[in-house]
Each structure stands twice: as structure tokens, then as C-alpha cells.
Scaffold this active site. Structure first.
Site, short mmCIF file in Angstrom:
data_model
loop_
_atom_site.label_atom_id
_atom_site.label_comp_id
_atom_site.label_asym_id
_atom_site.label_seq_id
_atom_site.Cartn_x
_atom_site.Cartn_y
_atom_site.Cartn_z
N ARG A 258 1.32 -3.42 12.62
CA ARG A 258 0.74 -3.55 13.95
C ARG A 258 1.26 -4.85 14.55
O ARG A 258 1.48 -5.84 13.83
CB ARG A 258 -0.80 -3.64 13.88
CG ARG A 258 -1.51 -2.34 13.53
CD ARG A 258 -1.47 -1.32 14.66
NE ARG A 258 -2.27 -0.14 14.34
CZ ARG A 258 -1.80 1.00 13.85
NH1 ARG A 258 -0.51 1.13 13.62
NH2 ARG A 258 -2.61 2.01 13.61
N GLU B 87 1.14 -2.61 23.47
CA GLU B 87 2.14 -1.54 23.51
C GLU B 87 1.97 -0.75 24.80
O GLU B 87 0.87 -0.22 25.02
CB GLU B 87 1.98 -0.62 22.30
CG GLU B 87 2.35 -1.31 21.00
CD GLU B 87 2.26 -0.42 19.77
OE1 GLU B 87 1.83 0.76 19.91
OE2 GLU B 87 2.61 -0.87 18.69
N GLY C 270 0.84 -1.20 0.00
CA GLY C 270 0.00 0.00 0.00
C GLY C 270 0.86 1.24 0.00
O GLY C 270 1.94 1.28 -0.61
N HIS D 174 7.02 2.57 18.55
CA HIS D 174 5.97 3.03 17.62
C HIS D 174 6.24 4.48 17.19
O HIS D 174 5.39 5.36 17.32
CB HIS D 174 4.58 2.90 18.27
CG HIS D 174 3.46 2.82 17.27
ND1 HIS D 174 2.37 2.02 17.43
CD2 HIS D 174 3.27 3.46 16.09
CE1 HIS D 174 1.54 2.16 16.40
NE2 HIS D 174 2.07 3.05 15.57
N1 LIG Z 1 4.24 2.31 12.80
C1 LIG Z 1 3.47 3.39 12.55
O1 LIG Z 1 3.64 4.44 13.13
C2 LIG Z 1 2.39 3.29 11.50
C3 LIG Z 1 2.03 4.45 10.80
C4 LIG Z 1 1.11 4.35 9.78
C5 LIG Z 1 0.51 3.13 9.51
N2 LIG Z 1 0.84 2.03 10.24
C6 LIG Z 1 0.20 0.73 9.96
O2 LIG Z 1 0.63 0.31 8.67
C7 LIG Z 1 -0.50 -0.20 7.95
C8 LIG Z 1 -0.26 0.01 6.46
O3 LIG Z 1 -0.24 1.40 6.18
P1 LIG Z 1 -0.43 1.92 4.67
O4 LIG Z 1 -0.54 3.40 4.77
O5 LIG Z 1 0.57 1.31 3.77
O6 LIG Z 1 -1.86 1.29 4.37
P2 LIG Z 1 -2.56 0.97 2.97
O7 LIG Z 1 -2.18 1.98 1.96
O8 LIG Z 1 -3.98 0.75 3.28
O9 LIG Z 1 -1.88 -0.42 2.52
C9 LIG Z 1 -2.21 -1.63 3.12
C10 LIG Z 1 -1.71 -2.75 2.21
O10 LIG Z 1 -1.93 -4.00 2.88
C11 LIG Z 1 -2.55 -4.87 1.93
N3 LIG Z 1 -3.34 -5.89 2.62
C12 LIG Z 1 -4.52 -5.76 3.27
N4 LIG Z 1 -4.92 -6.95 3.76
C13 LIG Z 1 -3.96 -7.85 3.39
C14 LIG Z 1 -3.82 -9.25 3.54
N5 LIG Z 1 -4.73 -9.97 4.20
N6 LIG Z 1 -2.72 -9.85 2.99
C15 LIG Z 1 -1.80 -9.12 2.30
N7 LIG Z 1 -1.88 -7.79 2.12
C16 LIG Z 1 -2.95 -7.17 2.65
C17 LIG Z 1 -3.41 -3.98 1.06
O11 LIG Z 1 -3.75 -4.66 -0.14
P3 LIG Z 1 -4.49 -3.91 -1.37
O12 LIG Z 1 -3.44 -3.06 -2.01
O13 LIG Z 1 -4.95 -5.02 -2.22
O14 LIG Z 1 -5.60 -3.09 -0.75
C18 LIG Z 1 -2.46 -2.80 0.86
O15 LIG Z 1 -1.53 -3.09 -0.15
C19 LIG Z 1 -1.68 0.62 8.50
O16 LIG Z 1 -2.91 -0.07 8.36
C20 LIG Z 1 -1.31 0.83 9.95
O17 LIG Z 1 -1.85 -0.19 10.76
C21 LIG Z 1 1.77 2.09 11.23
#
Ligand SMILES: NC(=O)c1ccc[n+]([C@@H]2O[C@H](COP(=O)([O-])OP(=O)(O)OC[C@H]3O[C@@H](n4cnc5c(N)ncnc54)[C@H](OP(=O)(O)O)[C@@H]3O)[C@@H](O)[C@H]2O)c1
Length: 315
Positions: free
Chosen positions: A228, A257, A147, A276
Site C-alpha cells: 500500500r 490513488e 506473508g 494497482h
Molecule cells: N497491489 C495489489 O494489488 C495487492 C494485492 C493483494 C494485497 N496487497 C497488499 O499486500 C499486503 C500483503 O499481502 P499478503 O497477502 O502477503 O498478506 P499477509 O499474508 O497477511 O502477509 C503480511 C506480512 O506482513 C507482515 N507484517 C505485518 N506487520 C508488519 C510490520 N509492522 N513489520 C514487518 N512485517 C509486518 C506479516 O507478519 P507475520 O507473518 O508475522 O504476520 C506478514 O508476514 C496486503 O495487506 C495488501 O495491503 C496488494
């Protein structure tokens, strides 16, 4: 009549929101029960505060979503909120606001591990000896979740001469040329020298990376979790590290956490744990403000705002 935004952000942020061309009325939310602003506002701007996290199992408050037309989550992940939040007519998220900075963190973790930066510093003449170091170019980055974050990391990795494999939920093409989309999670895990977890916490992803999945990893593999804690079975991780079936782990997220004080991951010699913080950077507030302003513009023009949450998929 003014568009009313009930905002959980601090007053300085709200003051800047008020400068939007539509002159919205921006009001604070009740500190302990942010959802109670639902009857007073058109838009509820929320962040994953301790109040929400404590209320994850709270049943749907009577009257929710009140007069709300829109809930805007400042974070990408919406897993810290109770599920009834998604019953609002429109829910959007802050996807992309910190993706580039998280990608920088991931690349820093890859280099710190490959070049063993924590261990090669010397402090006295007797330590002045050659050390073997790993390389980054030519190694493979496997990405689970291509994503916003995964794509930013892939972009950097390709420039650095890495091979990139990836998997995503929906069978859609890669947004980047050069990324090899694999059909299975196992293929991505098996290919990876560095395995990045960048997928949302949903029912479908809970413990997706478990003992069975980790069996496909190279014994030297470096796993990096910026998603997460729930997507990675932490007991299986410790067992794989201790059993020589995995090389190293960089974890920015855990479940819970913080971890309990006696948890093995705090002091594990082959784990780098950070609190985090991979999304922290000084300009994040302004980038979020700009994104919200652009979304308000779209909403006022009758167009859909960016990054609408799919309440069925859960992200
Ligand atoms: N550490 C931190 O501070 C921090 C900050 C921001 C976010 N995060 C976490 O990081 C996650 C991802 O962020 P992002 O902005 O990249 O989100 P995003 O743009 O929504 O991307 C999520 C990706 O995961 C894929 N996905 C969903 N379900 C899946 C599964 N069952 N198997 C394989 N792939 C799957 C999605 O597939 P599709 O492309 O097909 O939809 C998409 O490619 C967030 O949801 C959040 O929990 C953490």
C-alpha cells in the site's frame, strides 16, 4: 432456512455462488451503502469499492453488524474499509488469491530493472552498440512482510539464484528454507539490491519506510512496493532518488490513488508506476470463488474458515 449471502460482487459471480452445495440465497447489496445489507444476511461479501473508500471515516451505523455472522473481504487488505467493519463476529479475507500473480509481477520488475529492458531497444543501425546489463542471480532480495505474497516471491527468487532476507511482524520461523530472517528492518534494507514491500497497511506500518529507514539502503537499491502507498513515505522516496541514495522504484500502489496530476512520481526517470494492477489476471474470479466455496464448506461443518482477520493487528 437458507444461508443468506449479501454479495457486492457482480451478478455472474453471484450466480456461481448460488451453485454451492448448500444452495445459499445470494442477494445484492445496496450499491451506495453496502453495509445496509447487514440486517438481511448471514454473510456479507465485500470488495474495496469506491463506496467503501469514500466511507472510511463514516461512524459505525446503528445496529451494525445486524444479523451478520461473517464478513468476507474479497481483498487481502482490509484497510479500505471503516474500522467498525472488524466488529462483525467473524471477518475473513481473500489472502492468497492473487499472491502468485503478484509474485510474477515482482519478478518481472526485477528483471526489467536489471536488464534495463525499457532502454535497450534499438530502432536504427546507429544504435546497434553494446550496453552493460545487470544480473539477477547472486543479488539479494530483501522482503519486508513475509506473508502470502512475500513467500511466493521468495520461492521464485531462490530458484533464480538470489539470496533472500526478510522480516515479519511476529518472531516465527521462515516458511521457506533458504530465506534468512533478520532481526531488524534495517538489516533487511541494508542487505537488499531489490527491496520488496509486502506488508499490510496498519497503524504500525504507516510510513514504516521513511527517510531514516531509506538511509540504510544501498545507493543502487531498487524498491518495489506492491503493498500500500501508506507504508512508504513518498516524499522521502523522491528525496532519496534525487539525492542519489536509492537507485530505482517500482510502485504498483501509491497514496492517494491516483496521485495528484503534478506529483513528481508520475514522470520521475527512475520510477516505474503501475495503476494497482499487479494482482490482475484472468483466473482471479474463479480462484476467489473456489476459496469462498471451500470456506463455506468449513463454516457449515462448524470449522473456522481460512484467513481470519486479527482485528487487533489490523490484518
Ligand atoms: N497491489 C495489489 O494489488 C495487492 C494485492 C493483494 C494485497 N496487497 C497488499 O499486500 C499486503 C500483503 O499481502 P499478503 O497477502 O502477503 O498478506 P499477509 O499474508 O497477511 O502477509 C503480511 C506480512 O506482513 C507482515 N507484517 C505485518 N506487520 C508488519 C510490520 N509492522 N513489520 C514487518 N512485517 C509486518 C506479516 O507478519 P507475520 O507473518 O508475522 O504476520 C506478514 O508476514 C496486503 O495487506 C495488501 O495491503 C496488494
Amino acid at each position: 432456512m437458507s444461508f443468506v449471502i449479501a454479495s457486492q460482487m457482480e451478478e455472474g459471480f453471484n450466480a456461481q455462488l448460488r451453485t454451492h452445495a448448500s444452495s445459499p440465497l445470494v442477494i445484492p447489496v445496496p450499491e451506495e451503502r453496502p453495509w445496509e445489507a447487514a440486517n438481511d444476511a448471514d454473510l456479507l461479501l465485500i470488495r474495496p469499492s469506491p463506496q467503501w473508500r469514500r466511507s472510511k471515516t463514516l461512524s459505525r451505523p446503528g445496529g451494525w453488524p445486524g444479523r451478520l455472522k461473517w464478513v468476507y473481504s474479497a481483498s487481502v487488505g482490509i484497510d479500505f474499509y471503516p474500522s467498525w467493519v472488524l466488529e462483525a463476529p467473524l471477518v475473513t479475507c481473500g489472502r492468497g488469491v492473487a499472491s502468485a500473480e503478484i509474485a510474477d509481477y515482482v519478478i518481472a520488475a526485477i528483471y526489467a530493472h536489471s536488464k534495463n529492458l525499457d532502454a535497450i531497444g534499438v530502432h536504427q543501425p546507429s544504435e546497434w552498440k553494446p550496453r552493460p546489463l545487470g544480473r539477477v542471480s547472486g543479488t539479494t532480495l530483501g522482503i519486508v512482510g513475509l506473508g502470502a505474497i512475500g513467500t511466493e516471491v521468495a520461492r521464485r527468487a531462490l530458484v533464480l539464484g538470489m539470496q533472500v532476507t526478510a522480516t515479519r511482524r511476529r518472531p516465527r520461523p521462515s516458511p521457506l528454507e533458504g530465506v534468512k530472517l533478520e532481526d531488524t528492518l534495517q538489516a533487511v534494507i541494508a542487505s537488499a539490491d531489490h527491496l520488496l514491500l509486502a506488508l499490510p497497511a496498519t497503524d504500525a506500518t504507516r510510513s514504516l519506510i521513511d527517510a531514516a529507514a531509506l538511509q540504510h539502503a544501498k545507493p543502487s537499491a531498487h524498491i518495489i512496493n506492491v503493498a500500500r502507498g501508506s507504508v512508504l513515505d513518498q516524499d522521502a522516496l523522491v528525496a532519496a532518488l534525487d539525492g542519489g541514495r536509492l537507485g530505482f522504484a517500482t510502485l504498483d500502489v501509491t497514496e492517494p490513488e491516483p496521485l495528484p496530476a503534478d506529483h513528481a512520481l508520475w514522470r520521475h526517470p527512475r520510477v516505474r508506476l503501475t495503476p494497482h494492477v499487479s494482482s490482475n489476471y484472468t483466473a482471479v474470479r474463479q480462484v476467489l470463488l473456489d476459496k469462498i466455496a471451500a470456506d463455506l464448506d468449513r463454516f457449515i461443518r462448524g470449522e473456522p474458515p481460512s484467513d481470519i482477520v486479527d482485528s487487533v493487528a489490523g490484518y
